[in-house]
Enzyme design. Sequence first.
Site, PDB file in Angstrom:
ATOM      1  CG  HIS A  10      -4.647 -42.166  16.998  1.00  0.00           C
ATOM      2  ND1 HIS A  10      -5.987 -41.927  16.778  1.00  0.00           N
ATOM      3  CD2 HIS A  10      -4.453 -43.456  16.667  1.00  0.00           C
ATOM      4  CE1 HIS A  10      -6.563 -43.018  16.327  1.00  0.00           C
ATOM      5  NE2 HIS A  10      -5.639 -43.971  16.246  1.00  0.00           N
ATOM      6  CG  HIS A  12      -3.438 -48.517  16.668  1.00  0.00           C
ATOM      7  ND1 HIS A  12      -4.625 -48.851  17.286  1.00  0.00           N
ATOM      8  CD2 HIS A  12      -3.715 -47.474  15.853  1.00  0.00           C
ATOM      9  CE1 HIS A  12      -5.585 -48.042  16.844  1.00  0.00           C
ATOM     10  NE2 HIS A  12      -5.064 -47.194  15.975  1.00  0.00           N
ATOM     11  CE  LYS A  93     -10.368 -43.750  18.458  1.00  0.00           C
ATOM     12  NZ  LYS A  93      -9.214 -44.374  17.824  1.00  0.00           N
ATOM     13  CG  HIS A 130     -12.659 -44.554  14.093  1.00  0.00           C
ATOM     14  ND1 HIS A 130     -11.478 -45.128  13.720  1.00  0.00           N
ATOM     15  CD2 HIS A 130     -13.444 -44.541  12.978  1.00  0.00           C
ATOM     16  CE1 HIS A 130     -11.539 -45.467  12.439  1.00  0.00           C
ATOM     17  NE2 HIS A 130     -12.728 -45.119  11.967  1.00  0.00           N
ATOM     18  CG  HIS A 170      -7.940 -41.371  12.300  1.00  0.00           C
ATOM     19  ND1 HIS A 170      -9.307 -41.275  12.169  1.00  0.00           N
ATOM     20  CD2 HIS A 170      -7.726 -42.423  13.114  1.00  0.00           C
ATOM     21  CE1 HIS A 170      -9.872 -42.235  12.864  1.00  0.00           C
ATOM     22  NE2 HIS A 170      -8.941 -42.945  13.452  1.00  0.00           N
ATOM     23  CG  ASP A 240      -4.680 -44.542  12.979  1.00  0.00           C
ATOM     24  OD1 ASP A 240      -4.650 -45.350  13.926  1.00  0.00           O
ATOM     25  OD2 ASP A 240      -5.533 -44.594  12.079  1.00  0.00           O
TER      26      ASP A 240
HETATM   27  O1  DOR Z   1      -6.433 -48.158   9.818  1.00  0.00           O
HETATM   28  C1  DOR Z   1      -6.695 -48.303  11.009  1.00  0.00           C
HETATM   29  N1  DOR Z   1      -6.080 -49.251  11.751  1.00  0.00           N
HETATM   30  N2  DOR Z   1      -7.617 -47.511  11.567  1.00  0.00           N
HETATM   31  C2  DOR Z   1      -8.045 -47.716  12.826  1.00  0.00           C
HETATM   32  O2  DOR Z   1      -8.898 -47.004  13.257  1.00  0.00           O
HETATM   33  C3  DOR Z   1      -7.531 -48.851  13.622  1.00  0.00           C
HETATM   34  C4  DOR Z   1      -6.218 -49.265  13.157  1.00  0.00           C
HETATM   35  C5  DOR Z   1      -5.768 -50.609  13.731  1.00  0.00           C
HETATM   36  O3  DOR Z   1      -5.920 -50.821  14.929  1.00  0.00           O
HETATM   37  O4  DOR Z   1      -5.239 -51.408  12.956  1.00  0.00           O
HETATM   38 ZN    ZN Z   2      -6.152 -45.641  15.231  1.00  0.00          ZN
END
Ligand code: DOR
Ligand code: ZN
Length: 333
Positions: A10, A12, A93, A130, A170, A240
């Site tokens: 997971h 980003h 997702k 989520h 998470h 995450d």
């Molecule tokens: O803290 C987070 N940031 N939780 C998420 O689910 C998304 C993520 C983000 O894309 O910044």
């Molecule tokens: Zn995330």
Amino acid sequence: MRLPLLDDFHVHLRQGEMLRNVVPQTAAGGVGRCVVMPNTDPPVTTMEQVRAYRAELEACNTGIDFLLSLYLCPALTPALLRAAQAEGVVAVKCYPQGVTTNSKWGVSDLAQYDNLFAAMEELGVLLLLHGEVPSRAEADICILNAEERFLPELERIHQKFPGLRMVLEHVTTREAVACVQALGNTVGASITAHHLELTVDDWAGHNHNFCKPVAKYPHDREALRAVVAAGHPRFFLGSDSAPHPRSAKEGACGCAGVYTAPLLAAYLADTFETMGCLERLASFCCEFGHRFYGLPAPTGSLVLEKREQVVPGAYAGVVPFRAGETLRWSIRG
Ligand code: DOR
Ligand code: ZN
């Protein structure tokens, strides 16, 4: 200490200039394979976007094996899933609307997706959740109990689609850990590096530790640590890691996300040493996840050295987790 390259289920990685900084930093942090979140702007919902996103990620030439995901929305169909699976999409997702970054295109009624879930169950495409319900004062729901209130939905989907592999992403609460443990072998959970360290006091008033779901009580962190220390095979790494520019984190309304990618293996080694279970590090980061996903074992390895390092104040304008603190472990470059 030699480990296989990390599997991060997971992460980003963003788009554009941010992506071009973050992807090499992710490789430097020890990741060899990762599931990339689709909450870009706009979100990843078509084959054209899957192809374009993969091309953008691969243009960084890091050697990371990118497993892509699609953003759950009405545009997804069984036919699209089939085509996407053939091009390396492993999961869909689900973001409940309004709970986090770029969730405005998210889901307001999960029940409307039963047909899609049936197709995913058949195809072997995973559902990543989520697991938070949106805050609603009249129902006494806020960010502290939003995850616990989501659990009945997880149980409902599992009962209806027992063959559908789902990951509660998470996890942050004792209740979520117990719920996943109690459900069948098709339900797993990812755990971040930062939720093994943080509690409420660490993010209230400290924007850089604010993320969604928020870190909870000390007893919740204890439950996460205990399930990891026990080596439960359905609990595995999903960092995450979620970079945001410093200005977006430090504004009056700081956005959610903790950036761990550049030092991920070092943070984890440090935390596992604190937890007294360094011997669990390799299975948590490099074994349980790929087994749950049904993927081959990772190739490639990394070396962690017992050598102190101070976490940098920023990586290209993004403040990392534990900036300025000393970690006991370093990744050999
Ligand atoms: O803290 C987070 N940031 N939780 C998420 O689910 C998304 C993520 C983000 O894309 O910044
Ligand atoms: Zn995330």
